[in-house]
Scaffold this active site. Structure first.
Site, PDB file in Angstrom:
ATOM      1  N   ARG A  40       8.909   4.866   4.699  1.00  0.00           N
ATOM      2  CA  ARG A  40       7.494   4.738   5.067  1.00  0.00           C
ATOM      3  C   ARG A  40       7.327   4.342   6.539  1.00  0.00           C
ATOM      4  NH1 ARG A  40       3.829   4.135   0.615  1.00  0.00           N
ATOM      5  NH2 ARG A  40       4.517   5.757  -0.791  1.00  0.00           N
ATOM      6  N   ARG A  44       0.571   3.784   7.786  1.00  0.00           N
ATOM      7  CA  ARG A  44      -0.527   2.926   8.216  1.00  0.00           C
ATOM      8  C   ARG A  44      -0.140   1.717   9.050  1.00  0.00           C
ATOM      9  NH1 ARG A  44      -3.547   2.319   2.653  1.00  0.00           N
ATOM     10  NH2 ARG A  44      -1.365   2.181   2.102  1.00  0.00           N
ATOM     11  N   ARG A  53      -4.962  10.330  11.694  1.00  0.00           N
ATOM     12  CA  ARG A  53      -4.800  10.653  10.282  1.00  0.00           C
ATOM     13  C   ARG A  53      -6.002  11.389   9.692  1.00  0.00           C
ATOM     14  NH1 ARG A  53      -5.774  11.033   5.698  1.00  0.00           N
ATOM     15  NH2 ARG A  53      -5.044   9.877   3.878  1.00  0.00           N
ATOM     16  N   ASP A  89       4.699  13.858   0.402  1.00  0.00           N
ATOM     17  CA  ASP A  89       4.613  12.891  -0.694  1.00  0.00           C
ATOM     18  C   ASP A  89       5.343  13.438  -1.911  1.00  0.00           C
ATOM     19  OD1 ASP A  89       2.981  10.193  -1.245  1.00  0.00           O
ATOM     20  OD2 ASP A  89       3.111  11.336  -3.092  1.00  0.00           O
ATOM     21  N   TYR A 164       3.878   9.164 -12.989  1.00  0.00           N
ATOM     22  CA  TYR A 164       2.521   9.412 -12.469  1.00  0.00           C
ATOM     23  C   TYR A 164       1.780  10.432 -13.320  1.00  0.00           C
ATOM     24  CZ  TYR A 164       3.485   6.666  -8.312  1.00  0.00           C
ATOM     25  OH  TYR A 164       3.764   5.630  -7.475  1.00  0.00           O
TER      26      TYR A 164
HETATM   27  O1  CP3 Z   1       7.380   7.682   6.252  1.00  0.00           O
HETATM   28  C1  CP3 Z   1       7.803   8.099   5.161  1.00  0.00           C
HETATM   29  O2  CP3 Z   1       8.564   7.419   4.421  1.00  0.00           O
HETATM   30  C2  CP3 Z   1       7.506   9.546   4.757  1.00  0.00           C
HETATM   31  C3  CP3 Z   1       6.381   9.812   3.973  1.00  0.00           C
HETATM   32  C4  CP3 Z   1       6.237   9.424   2.517  1.00  0.00           C
HETATM   33  C5  CP3 Z   1       4.963   9.223   1.938  1.00  0.00           C
HETATM   34  N1  CP3 Z   1       5.106   9.060   0.595  1.00  0.00           N
HETATM   35  C6  CP3 Z   1       3.684   9.243   2.688  1.00  0.00           C
HETATM   36  C7  CP3 Z   1       2.549   8.476   2.145  1.00  0.00           C
HETATM   37  C8  CP3 Z   1       7.179   9.307   1.493  1.00  0.00           C
HETATM   38  C9  CP3 Z   1       8.685   9.392   1.575  1.00  0.00           C
HETATM   39  C10 CP3 Z   1       6.449   9.092   0.277  1.00  0.00           C
HETATM   40  C11 CP3 Z   1       7.092   8.998  -1.050  1.00  0.00           C
HETATM   41  C12 CP3 Z   1       6.343   8.374  -2.141  1.00  0.00           C
HETATM   42  N2  CP3 Z   1       5.036   8.588  -2.530  1.00  0.00           N
HETATM   43  C13 CP3 Z   1       6.925   7.496  -3.077  1.00  0.00           C
HETATM   44  C14 CP3 Z   1       8.369   7.034  -3.057  1.00  0.00           C
HETATM   45  C15 CP3 Z   1       8.582   5.993  -2.039  1.00  0.00           C
HETATM   46  C16 CP3 Z   1       8.184   4.616  -2.468  1.00  0.00           C
HETATM   47  O3  CP3 Z   1       7.331   4.015  -1.818  1.00  0.00           O
HETATM   48  O4  CP3 Z   1       8.784   4.122  -3.449  1.00  0.00           O
HETATM   49  C17 CP3 Z   1       5.920   7.127  -4.001  1.00  0.00           C
HETATM   50  C18 CP3 Z   1       6.078   6.178  -5.154  1.00  0.00           C
HETATM   51  C19 CP3 Z   1       4.746   7.852  -3.654  1.00  0.00           C
HETATM   52  C20 CP3 Z   1       3.429   7.849  -4.349  1.00  0.00           C
HETATM   53  C21 CP3 Z   1       2.388   7.287  -3.423  1.00  0.00           C
HETATM   54  N3  CP3 Z   1       1.792   7.996  -2.387  1.00  0.00           N
HETATM   55  C22 CP3 Z   1       1.900   5.961  -3.354  1.00  0.00           C
HETATM   56  C23 CP3 Z   1       2.278   4.842  -4.298  1.00  0.00           C
HETATM   57  C24 CP3 Z   1       1.004   5.896  -2.261  1.00  0.00           C
HETATM   58  C25 CP3 Z   1       0.310   4.661  -1.698  1.00  0.00           C
HETATM   59  C26 CP3 Z   1      -1.155   4.625  -1.880  1.00  0.00           C
HETATM   60  C27 CP3 Z   1      -1.783   3.752  -0.788  1.00  0.00           C
HETATM   61  O5  CP3 Z   1      -2.720   4.264  -0.139  1.00  0.00           O
HETATM   62  O6  CP3 Z   1      -1.346   2.627  -0.595  1.00  0.00           O
HETATM   63  C28 CP3 Z   1       0.954   7.189  -1.682  1.00  0.00           C
HETATM   64  C29 CP3 Z   1       0.179   7.582  -0.505  1.00  0.00           C
HETATM   65  C30 CP3 Z   1       0.964   7.719   0.751  1.00  0.00           C
HETATM   66  N4  CP3 Z   1       2.085   8.513   0.848  1.00  0.00           N
HETATM   67  C31 CP3 Z   1       0.697   7.145   2.032  1.00  0.00           C
HETATM   68  C32 CP3 Z   1       1.671   7.628   2.915  1.00  0.00           C
HETATM   69  C33 CP3 Z   1       1.794   7.368   4.383  1.00  0.00           C
HETATM   70  C34 CP3 Z   1      -0.460   6.199   2.373  1.00  0.00           C
HETATM   71  C35 CP3 Z   1      -1.790   6.824   2.231  1.00  0.00           C
HETATM   72  C36 CP3 Z   1      -2.441   7.504   3.413  1.00  0.00           C
HETATM   73  O7  CP3 Z   1      -2.063   7.377   4.592  1.00  0.00           O
HETATM   74  O8  CP3 Z   1      -3.428   8.178   3.096  1.00  0.00           O
END
Ligand code: CP3
Length: 359
Positions: A40, A44, A53, A89, A164
């Site tokens: 990550r 953010r 974004r 994602d 999910y």
């Molecule tokens: O920088 C990186 O690591 C690459 C991008 C990445 C994202 N998601 C972008 C993202 C990666 C590798 C993921 C994988 C992902 N997505 C996982 C496995 C990694 C982990 O954290 O265990 C999981 C469980 C998800 C599912 C998911 N997507 C969640 C739980 C969330 C968070 C929701 C929130 O807003 O807090 C997302 C959204 C997400 N994926 C964001 C990002 C940067 C944040 C939301 C946004 O910017 O709109």
């Protein structure tokens, strides 16, 4: 820098960056400095991310290759991490085949109609990456042309993606998912088999377009006991790892609270196992066995605590690893949004300056 070679020819990209410390550490080979990147790292915690974004969902941003390329590159430029990770994602393949889901800011993936019955299998057709996710492949293409270091591609492991789709939203105990496993094992395996195929198709297409390593995220596997993991999750993650064995690139396998499962995560065929902060690397190494590299395992909350706390904890991680060449420095889970990016940059400098690798 001039690590390995870059290629303009799609058929000729495997082996790029073979001499890079990140790839050598994945293979447990000697190299000259401890490589570091952060799960990550794009997102953010960065003001430059928030600035570009946009207001749509993250799925809209992922569908825009120029934007996704820039977001992927932001942390590489800012922190000088040793690898980029594709901005995408784990639910993108399921979304792309029309399963019907969104990612709600601050919540996570939410599904319109959760997967509950045999009939729902028909909603999971195979992924054709060129037709279904052309934007992901264009982003990979642009990144490989820009980057002077490895790009990590990724997918969600069947168990975590299933959680999910079955729950319909993020869940703490995964109770509905686990009920399906226990009550309808054939349906559970049919679901995970399709999710393994989605992950394989997606990962293979990222590799074909130039990703230098892949990471399989089984973030929530730690909710399973070792026996449950072996019966319900391992066969499907093993299928993914096996399908990619011939690609010749490092395969990283990651989950949280998986201390009791580290040996099983390795046994799926992974080259590298991610470790969260609950198990010291010295102990994790005993659990995965020889020939497997480790990735981790700084507690992400130490970044929130500030540079002094993070520095002290990062030094402990390096000391626990004790110069083993099979170590990629990372957090034990993703960067928390409230993290100060300056602290992350300072940790990269520290790891590059103080990390030593035994030859
Ligand atoms: O920088 C990186 O690591 C690459 C991008 C990445 C994202 N998601 C972008 C993202 C990666 C590798 C993921 C994988 C992902 N997505 C996982 C496995 C990694 C982990 O954290 O265990 C999981 C469980 C998800 C599912 C998911 N997507 C969640 C739980 C969330 C968070 C929701 C929130 O807003 O807090 C997302 C959204 C997400 N994926 C964001 C990002 C940067 C944040 C939301 C946004 O910017 O709109």
């Amino acid at each position: 820098m001039g690590w390995g070679r870059r290629s303009d020819n799609l058929g000729d990209v495997s082996g790029a960056f073979d001499d890079h410390p990140f790839i050598r550490a994945c293979r447990g080979l000697p190299h000259d400095r401890v490589p570091v990147w952060f799960m990550r790292q794009a997102g953010r915690s960065l003001p430059e991310y928030r600035a570009i974004r946009g207001t749509g969902t993250i799925l809209d941003a992922i569908a825009d290759p120029d934007l996704s390329t820039e977001i992927t590159l932001q942390p590489v430029r800012r922190h000088n991490v040793d690898a980029a990770i594709l901005y995408s994602d784990i639910v993108v393949p399921a979304h792309a085949i029309g399963f019907g889901l969104t990612i709600t800011p601050g919540v996570g993936p939410e599904v319109d109609e959760p997967f509950r019955h045999e009939d729902d299998l028909a909603r999971l057709r195979p992924l054709d990456p060129e037709a279904d996710t052309p934007y992901v492949l264009e982003t990979v293409r642009q990144l490989v042309a820009e980057l002077d270091r490895p790009l990590i591609g990724f997918a969600g492991a069947p168990f975590t993606v299933a959680s999910y789709l079955v729950e319909g939203r993020p869940s703490r105990d995964h109770a509905i998912t686990k009920s399906m496993m226990f009550n309808n094992e054939p349906l559970w395996h049919a679901l995970c088999d399709r999710l393994a195929d989605l992950a394989i198709a997606s990962l293979q297409s990222q590799i074909d377009h130039g990703a230098s390593a892949i990471q399989l995220f089984d973030s929530w596997a730690g909710s399973l006991s070792p026996r449950q993991y072996q019966r319900y999750a391992a066969p499907h993650s093993t299928k993914v790892m096996d399908a990619l064995a011939d690609a010749g690139i490092p395969r990283i396998h990651f989950g949280v609270t998986t201390g009791e499962l580290l040996g099983q995560l390795a046994a799926t065929g992974a080259d590298v196992v991610g470790v969260d902060w609950r198990v010291p690397l010295s102990e994790a190494r005993n659990r995965v066995g020889s020939g497997i590299s480790l990735q981790g395992n700084l507690d992400p909350t130490t970044i929130l605590a500030g540079v002094d706390a993070a520095t002290e904890a990062a030094r402990e991680v390096l000391a626990d690893n004790d110069g083993h060449p099979g170590h990629i420095f990372n957090l034990g889970h993703g960067v928390m949004p409230a993290s100060d990016p300056e602290v992350l940059t300072e940790i990269v400098r520290l790891v590059h300056r103080e990390g030593t690798v035994r030859t």
